[in-house]
Design a protein around this motif. Structure first.
Motif, PDB file in Angstrom:
ATOM      1  N   MET A 280       9.554  37.430  51.310  1.00  5.89           N
ATOM      2  CA  MET A 280       7.906  37.213  49.926  1.00  5.89           C
ATOM      3  C   MET A 280       7.564  38.038  49.182  1.00  5.89           C
ATOM      4  SD  MET A 280       3.533  36.268  50.897  1.00  5.89           S
ATOM      5  CE  MET A 280       4.160  37.195  52.304  1.00  5.89           C
ATOM      6  N   PRO A 281       7.691  38.254  47.756  1.00  6.54           N
ATOM      7  CA  PRO A 281       8.087  39.763  47.373  1.00  6.54           C
ATOM      8  C   PRO A 281       6.574  40.713  47.554  1.00  6.54           C
ATOM      9  CG  PRO A 281       9.190  38.025  46.106  1.00  6.54           C
ATOM     10  CD  PRO A 281       8.115  37.277  47.342  1.00  6.54           C
ATOM     11  N   ASP A 282       6.625  41.988  47.445  1.00  4.60           N
ATOM     12  CA  ASP A 282       5.850  42.248  47.663  1.00  4.60           C
ATOM     13  C   ASP A 282       5.080  43.764  46.724  1.00  4.60           C
ATOM     14  OD1 ASP A 282       3.297  43.562  48.671  1.00  4.60           O
ATOM     15  OD2 ASP A 282       4.237  44.502  50.184  1.00  4.60           O
TER      16      ASP A 282
ATOM     17  N   ARG B  23       3.470  39.524  45.378  1.00  4.76           N
ATOM     18  CA  ARG B  23       3.866  38.636  45.475  1.00  4.76           C
ATOM     19  C   ARG B  23       3.328  37.268  44.486  1.00  4.76           C
ATOM     20  NH1 ARG B  23       1.581  33.324  49.294  1.00  4.76           N
ATOM     21  NH2 ARG B  23       3.167  32.071  48.335  1.00  4.76           N
TER      22      ARG B  23
ATOM     23  N   PHE C 201       4.425  31.701  43.330  1.00  4.00           N
ATOM     24  CA  PHE C 201       6.403  32.411  43.927  1.00  4.00           C
ATOM     25  C   PHE C 201       5.541  30.890  45.667  1.00  4.00           C
ATOM     26  CE2 PHE C 201       8.619  34.022  47.387  1.00  4.00           C
ATOM     27  CZ  PHE C 201       9.522  34.270  46.916  1.00  4.00           C
TER      28      PHE C 201
ATOM     29  N   THR D  79      12.012  40.372  42.947  1.00  6.27           N
ATOM     30  CA  THR D  79      11.164  40.707  42.780  1.00  6.27           C
ATOM     31  C   THR D  79      10.022  39.134  42.723  1.00  6.27           C
ATOM     32  OG1 THR D  79      10.850  40.410  40.569  1.00  6.27           O
ATOM     33  CG2 THR D  79      11.031  42.987  41.155  1.00  6.27           C
ATOM     34  N   GLY D  80      11.151  37.858  42.792  1.00  2.00           N
ATOM     35  CA  GLY D  80      10.224  37.081  42.676  1.00  2.00           C
ATOM     36  C   GLY D  80      10.165  36.387  41.432  1.00  2.00           C
TER      37      GLY D  80
ATOM     38  N   THR E 219       9.699  32.115  40.836  1.00  2.00           N
ATOM     39  CA  THR E 219       8.313  32.082  40.613  1.00  2.00           C
ATOM     40  C   THR E 219       8.946  31.025  39.261  1.00  2.00           C
ATOM     41  OG1 THR E 219       7.082  33.693  41.711  1.00  2.00           O
ATOM     42  CG2 THR E 219       5.963  32.890  39.878  1.00  2.00           C
TER      43      THR E 219
ATOM     44  N   LEU F 160      10.298  43.170  49.477  1.00  2.00           N
ATOM     45  CA  LEU F 160      10.199  42.305  50.243  1.00  2.00           C
ATOM     46  C   LEU F 160       9.824  42.760  51.691  1.00  2.00           C
ATOM     47  CD1 LEU F 160      12.869  40.560  48.680  1.00  2.00           C
ATOM     48  CD2 LEU F 160      10.928  39.128  48.846  1.00  2.00           C
TER      49      LEU F 160
ATOM     50  N   PRO G 132       5.837  32.058  54.568  1.00  2.00           N
ATOM     51  CA  PRO G 132       4.349  32.478  53.572  1.00  2.00           C
ATOM     52  C   PRO G 132       3.597  31.590  53.335  1.00  2.00           C
ATOM     53  CG  PRO G 132       6.900  32.492  52.398  1.00  2.00           C
ATOM     54  CD  PRO G 132       6.811  32.227  53.627  1.00  2.00           C
TER      55      PRO G 132
END
Length: 236
Positions: A41-43, A45, A49, A196-197, A201, A227, A235
């Motif tokens: 999971m991107p951080d 997020r 996503f 980055t997601g 997304t 991530l 997630p």
């Protein structure tokens, strides 16, 4: 890519992961791509996503193999990379998507310039290879190019998270008729890499707008810098 594939039938290729001579990918590097997939999971997020799984951190053999496949025409890597992507689908989406019917793998759309430069759509070919692996494992699956780029986008290399989101926001559209005829109830967005997601997304948004919200996403590798990798659970 066809020319390179034919050449590899005559001249043994070096390992795309570490450079060891004599085989497409050595045992040690193949093990990296065959590792158990974990949720990523991107951080931070991005809103929207989708739940996502990956088999490797983007670095070392995974990075080298993906670059060799996409940028240097190493079509001989497709079986190993397709199997890695299938592993990510098996680890997450197969266990979490409760809808009936076959899985439909939808690759993120490639820019026209990238397809032209690479001699084909490498992400679509990965999706098709992964679907074939899943079918051999007894999981009904097929790949469909259910997304299109609705406008021009920049190459995302070098862009930060904010710039990537702005570059991709509203850039994709779902091919509603194709998705409907595919019976896309267990739909999985697939790509080679998540950073980055922003891409996954936007893909999820476009598919949902076409009436086919994906249940999950799967990739081969995820960058570790932005991530959280291997959370131990999907997630939220």
């Amino acid at each position: 890519m066809l020319g390179r594939a034919l050449l590899d039938l005559v001249l043994p290729a070096d390992c795309a992961g570490c450079g060891m001579p004599g085989r497409t990918i050595c045992v040690a590097c193949a093990d990296v791509l065959a590792a158990p997939a974990l949720p990523v999971m991107p951080d931070p997020r991005p809103v929207g996503f989708p739940p996502c799984w990956a088999v490797a951190t983007y670095g070392g053999p995974a990075r080298s193999a993906l670059l060799a496949y996409k940028e240097r025409g190493r079509a001989d890597l497709l079986p190993a990379l397709g199997a890695a992507l299938a592993g990510a689908v098996l680890a997450g989406p197969v266990g979490t998507c409760r809808h009936p019917g076959p899985f439909v793998l939808v690759p993120v759309p490639s820019r026209t310039s990238a397809v032209r430069e690479r001699g084909g759509d490498t992400t679509l070919e990965l999706a098709r290879s992964a679907a074939a692996v899943l079918r051999r494992a007894g999981v009904p699956a097929r790949a469909r190019p259910g997304l299109l780029l609705a406008r021009a986008t920049l190459d995302s290399a070098g862009l930060d998270a904010v710039s990537r989101a702005a570059n991709l926001g509203g850039a994709m559209t779902g091919r509603e008729r194709l998705l409907r005829t595919a019976g896309a109830r267990r739909l999985v967005v697939v790509d080679d890499l998540v950073t980055t997601g922003a891409t996954l997304t936007e893909a999820g948004r476009a598919l949902a707008a076409a009436g086919h919200r994906p249940c999950a996403a799967a990739v081969i590798a995820a960058t570790a810098r932005r991530l959280r990798v291997g959370l131990g659970a999907a997630p939220d």
